[in-house]
Design a protein around this motif. Structure first.
Motif, mmCIF file in Angstrom:
data_model
loop_
_atom_site.group_PDB
_atom_site.id
_atom_site.type_symbol
_atom_site.label_atom_id
_atom_site.label_comp_id
_atom_site.label_asym_id
_atom_site.label_seq_id
_atom_site.Cartn_x
_atom_site.Cartn_y
_atom_site.Cartn_z
ATOM 1 N N ALA A 136 -3.003 5.865 14.383
ATOM 2 C CA ALA A 136 -1.632 5.745 14.877
ATOM 3 C C ALA A 136 -0.741 5.040 13.864
ATOM 4 C CB ALA A 136 -1.614 4.996 16.211
ATOM 5 N N THR A 137 -1.289 4.039 13.199
ATOM 6 C CA THR A 137 -0.534 3.325 12.172
ATOM 7 C C THR A 137 -0.171 4.260 11.026
ATOM 8 O OG1 THR A 137 -1.627 1.238 12.690
ATOM 9 C CG2 THR A 137 -0.612 1.419 10.522
ATOM 10 N N ALA A 175 3.790 7.330 7.928
ATOM 11 C CA ALA A 175 4.164 8.599 7.297
ATOM 12 C C ALA A 175 5.498 9.100 7.839
ATOM 13 C CB ALA A 175 3.063 9.629 7.533
ATOM 14 N N ALA A 176 5.698 8.979 9.157
ATOM 15 C CA ALA A 176 6.959 9.432 9.757
ATOM 16 C C ALA A 176 8.129 8.610 9.244
ATOM 17 C CB ALA A 176 6.866 9.342 11.278
ATOM 18 N N THR A 177 7.934 7.319 9.080
ATOM 19 C CA THR A 177 9.005 6.447 8.590
ATOM 20 C C THR A 177 9.366 6.781 7.156
ATOM 21 O OG1 THR A 177 8.200 4.690 10.048
ATOM 22 C CG2 THR A 177 9.704 4.048 8.299
ATOM 23 N N ALA A 189 1.569 0.109 4.502
ATOM 24 C CA ALA A 189 0.896 0.433 5.760
ATOM 25 C C ALA A 189 0.075 1.706 5.631
ATOM 26 C CB ALA A 189 1.928 0.570 6.877
ATOM 27 N N LEU A 190 0.649 2.718 4.978
ATOM 28 C CA LEU A 190 -0.051 3.990 4.831
ATOM 29 C C LEU A 190 -1.274 3.847 3.938
ATOM 30 C CD1 LEU A 190 0.155 6.941 5.706
ATOM 31 C CD2 LEU A 190 1.453 7.402 3.617
ATOM 32 N N VAL A 191 -1.131 3.114 2.828
ATOM 33 C CA VAL A 191 -2.256 2.889 1.920
ATOM 34 C C VAL A 191 -3.378 2.153 2.649
ATOM 35 C CG1 VAL A 191 -2.997 1.574 -0.101
ATOM 36 C CG2 VAL A 191 -0.945 2.988 -0.224
ATOM 37 N N ALA A 192 -3.027 1.084 3.386
ATOM 38 C CA ALA A 192 -4.047 0.303 4.086
ATOM 39 C C ALA A 192 -4.723 1.122 5.178
ATOM 40 C CB ALA A 192 -3.416 -0.960 4.678
ATOM 41 N N GLU A 239 0.888 5.013 -2.894
ATOM 42 C CA GLU A 239 0.874 3.802 -3.721
ATOM 43 C C GLU A 239 2.000 3.841 -4.745
ATOM 44 O OE1 GLU A 239 -2.115 1.728 -6.910
ATOM 45 O OE2 GLU A 239 -0.999 3.566 -7.279
ATOM 46 N N GLN A 240 2.139 4.959 -5.422
ATOM 47 C CA GLN A 240 3.177 5.077 -6.442
ATOM 48 C C GLN A 240 4.565 4.892 -5.854
ATOM 49 O OE1 GLN A 240 2.365 8.923 -8.123
ATOM 50 N NE2 GLN A 240 0.694 8.189 -9.432
#
Length: 860
Positions: free
Chosen positions: A468-469, A474-476, A493-496, A511-512
């Motif tokens: 969910a995170t 991704a949506a944000t 958040a996406l990387v983690a 990350e980039q």
């Protein structure tokens, strides 16, 4: 410290000297180690030769044969051919193996003494070693020795950074924190004499001291009188114009040549260069002092008012030199400490720049100066951010900042800071959630609401990091117009979230994106560290270690000079070393990480992660006592609120139990870790495979399922290891060992090979068992100091059941029967029964003999 420092970095010179029976000329700058090398050669010559040590001095330069006065006293007759008599007098008492004459500071020889030395060499009647200072006038007779090819001239270079570290650790008899070694080298530039004086002074002042086996250095150096005198002697007397050049650079280096000439005058700068006081880098087009300690001496000698005036002159001159961040920061620092009227805008931008470079203490000073000069919300925002970063809280400052927010942008900025403070710095994600709820009610626009979604994703990633995170992040990120702060937080958040789940697709792109946003903003530079570190964690869990090492190197190069960042970088590098099985190297890096992180408390969970890894490394090295002590420190930390760290804490507990041999308890901890890692498949793989390494045969089915969902090579090999262990398949275990070796996780490979040896043994395949055991031993030797239950079992292949071995290992660890019963949650009678049966199987009479049989000599 020892009286004579060991000789480091001169192996090639000593070899050349040993091959040249005529001797050599050792040239170099003052303090580079010429005399020390000459003394080493004299010592190497031994007692078989007659040695003469001659020291030339300026005071004896006007006296004929002055340098040889002690040798020739009462020997020379008042006659002609004094030179011949002098040469023979020097050789008096010569042995068949010869005479060795060492002349220190030969550039100070009088002409008569120089002629004696020349004759000794030309006639070949003695081995002669000369030291002289490069660039100084030297007698013609001495110069002729290397110009005419009689002696080789060796130009000694200062010690390299690596050689300086080796020397420091030999002298201090312990590991030196890498940034400390680097700073000492940068200050002394490899000059051994300067290094010795600086180290002695800092030790005496208590700033250079050992902590937990690692030498640390705090504060700025204060030059001892001896060191200041040495440096001042090298600087020499200065004209007023030359002093201006040196002082301007002492406070403002590096400076553009044209700017320096404008401030000090062309002639003065040119004279300073000719005298070797300054160096001009034509590539970078800048001027620096020829040695960093020149600046230290001049700053120490400069009065307060003059120093303030000089800083002001440099700051004003830099105002028209461009607006690069580095120049703005330098100008802000100079202006803050000068006699200029404070400029709040300049100080605010400088404070933000310092914060972005993770230099919290400098940022705080600049922000407070900006506020005092009349700055408004912006410097208060920076001040609050750095107080949170290195003081671990600042609730009052945060509350005041929120109360003063007026616009949507300011509400979001205040909320972002509080989220960073509560979730990432002090481990209170529940407070971060409350902050976001209040901020949501305070903002009016959709753009601000989207920014808060980015922060919400970051908090969720910190708390759990599940699917969910990842979806929210991704949506944000897909929303147009997202600020750099929003991009950085959502990317983190996406990387983690993706990384912990083992989903690598799109991870590098995220990350980039986050790193680019962090670098664009003066306030967000620090976020590059967690974004890249969590990317590294994802790659580590996936088994892509070379890429993690690259991240570690790049982070160290970029942020290694900054205190908190340096600790975080050492943690990343230490984690890679630990995963590879390089336990000794991992412990060194993790100790450096703890030293760097200590002043900042449990910021962002970094200290928790560091202590967890240190506990595991100590347990794997067989250091049971220190492992338990470090685990106690870990347990005493306040909760981080980070689910991923809870998994690491459980694994640290498992390794502590495993080090003592309590494998059933260790496996229970790993299963608990796997439960905590629900919805984070890569972490679950790590937890379950740790159980497999401890001998657990129940995880094969779950690991096989995870291997279909988790990216990277590690999960598949872990599943193969588990399947081989569950079916007692030696060939499959050997294959898994080879695949682990190919990935680069050598201790895992050794464990799989040890399991293969045991499986072959149980099936009576002795040849295959010996081959697998030899493989396990060879792999373990590539992990110096490392140990594990599987390797210990392979080293002592005894006919025990798993429970008998577990209890026997606890006996060997020194536990009483009652303590073992409590540890394993069984009765004392059960423990006694297992000990009795184990003793019978190996033919010993009591528990003491059983312990002696199993003890591997690694007690600490």
């Amino acid at each position: 410290m020892p009286g004579d420092w060991p000789l480091v970095g001169r192996t090639e010179e000593l070899r050349l000297l040993a091959e040249r029976p005529a001797g050599a000329v050792l040239a170099g700058a003052a303090g580079v180690g010429k005399t020390r090398l000459a003394r080493e050669m004299v010592a190497n010559a031994g007692a078989s030769v007659v040695t003469r040590w001659v020291t030339a001095t300026a005071s004896a330069r006007d006296l004929p044969f002055g340098a040889f006065g002690a040798v020739l006293d009462g020997v020379l007759p008042p006659a002609a051919n004094l030179l011949g008599h002098a040469v023979e007098a020097v050789r008096t008492g010569a042995r068949p193996s010869g005479t060795l004459v060492a002349v220190d500071d030969a550039h100070l020889l009088d002409d008569h003494s120089a002629a004696v030395v020349h004759q000794l060499v030309v006639r070949g009647v003695a081995t002669v070693v000369l030291t002289l200072r490069s660039g100084e006038p030297t007698p013609d007779a001495i110069t002729a020795l290397w110009k005419d090819g009689h002696l080789p001239r060796l130009e000694l270079q200062p010690l390299s950074a690596v050689e300086t570290t080796v020397l420091l650790e030999a002298v201090l008899q312990g590991a030196v924190e890498r940034s400390v070694a680097r700073r000492l080298w940068e200050l002394t530039q490899g000059n051994a004499l300067y290094l010795r004086e600086l180290v002695a002074g800092e030790q005496e002042a208590g700033r250079l001291r050992p902590l937990d086996g690692l030498w640390l250095w705090s504060g700025r150096p204060t030059l001892s009188p001896g060191l200041a005198e040495l440096v001042q002697a090298r600087i020499g007397s200065l004209s007023d114009a030359e002093r201006d050049v040196v002082e301007l650079l002492a406070f403002g280096e590096p400076l553009d040549p044209a700017l320096l000439c404008k401030l000090a005058g062309n002639d003065a700068v040119e004279r300073a260069e000719v005298r070797g006081l300054v160096v001009v880098d034509v590539v970078r087009d800048e001027v620096r002092l020829a040695h960093p300690l020149f600046g230290e001496v001049q700053r120490a000698r400069c009065g307060v008012l003059r120093a303030r005036r000089l800083r002001g002159r440099i700051a004003e001159a830099l105002a028209g030199a461009g607006g690069a961040q580095a120049e703005v920061l330098r100008r802000g620092v100079l202006a803050m400490e000068s006699d200029l009227t404070p400029d709040p805008d300049l100080l605010t931008v400088a404070a933000r720049t310092a914060a972005g470079r993770a230099d919290a203490r400098l940022a705080e000073r600049l922000a407070r100066a900006a506020i005092a000069a009349g700055g408004g919300f912006a410097p208060r925002l920076t001040l609050a951010s750095v107080i949170v970063g290195h003081a671990g809280g600042a609730d009052e400052e945060l509350a005041e900042l929120t109360a003063n927010a007026r616009t949507d942008t300011e509400h979001v900025q205040a909320a972002a800071l509080q989220v960073d403070a509560y979730a990432f710095m002090t481990g209170r994600p529940e407070l971060a959630g409350a902050v976001l709820a209040r901020a949501q009610g305070a903002v009016a626009g959709r753009a601000a609401s989207t920014e808060l979604d980015a922060l919400r994703a970051a908090v969720d990633a910190f708390r759990n990091g599940g699917a969910a995170t990842a979806a929210l992040a991704a949506a944000t990120l897909a929303e147009p117009g997202l600020s750099d702060s929003g991009v950085a937080h959502a990317s983190w958040a996406l990387v983690a979230a993706h990384g912990l789940r083992g989903r690598l697709d799109g991870l590098e792109l995220a990350e980039q994106s986050g790193v680019a946003a962090a670098r664009r903003s003066l306030d967000l530079g620090w976020m590059e560290i967690p974004i890249r570190a969590w990317h590294g964690m994802a790659l580590l869990l996936a088994g892509r270690l070379a890429e993690v090492e690259l991240i570690g190197r790049e982070l160290t190069e970029r942020f290694g000079e900054m205190p908190l960042a340096n600790g975080a970088c050492s943690l990343v590098n230490g984690r890679v070393a630990l995963t590879r099985g390089h336990v000794a190297e991992a412990l060194r890096l993790l100790r450096e990480a703890r030293a760097g992180l200590a002043p900042f408390g449990p910021a962002g969970g970094w200290m928790f992660a560091c202590l967890a890894d240190m506990t595991i490394a100590l347990a794997q090295s067989g250091s049971r006592g220190p492992a338990r002590q470090t685990f106690a420190e870990l347990a005493a930390l306040p909760p981080t609120g980070l689910a991923a760290l809870a998994v690491e804490g459980a694994l640290a507990a498992a390794w502590v139990e495993a080090a003592d041999g309590a494998l059933s308890t260790a496996v229970a901890h790993t299963r608990h870790a796997a439960e905590l890692a629900a919805d984070r498949g890569a972490q679950e793989v790590m937890a379950l495979h740790t159980a497999v390494r401890f001998g657990d045969r129940t995880s094969a089915e779950r690991l096989a399922a995870l291997a279909t969902r988790v990216d990277g090579p590690f999960a598949a090999v872990a599943a193969a290891h588990a399947a081989g262990l569950a079916t007692d398949n030696g060939a499959a275990l050997t294959a898994a060992s080879r695949e682990f070796e190919e990935i680069g996780v050598l201790q895992h490979a050794a464990d799989a090979a040890a399991h293969a040896a045991a499986a072959y043994t149980r099936k009576g395949l002795r040849g295959s068992a010996r081959t697998a055991a030899a493989r396990a031993t060879a792999l373990a030797e590539r992990c110096p100091g490392a140990s594990s239950p599987a390797l210990r079992g392979a080293a002592t292949p005894l006919p025990f059941t798993e429970r008998e071995r577990e209890i026997a290992m606890l006996v060997a660890a020194g536990l009483t029967n009652q303590a073992i019963a409590t540890r394993l949650t069984v009765s004392v009678r059960t423990v006694e029964g297992h000990i009795y049966r184990a003793c019978g199987k190996v033919g010993v009479n009591d528990r003491a003999a059983l312990a002696a049989l199993l003890r591997d000599g690694s007690e600490r």
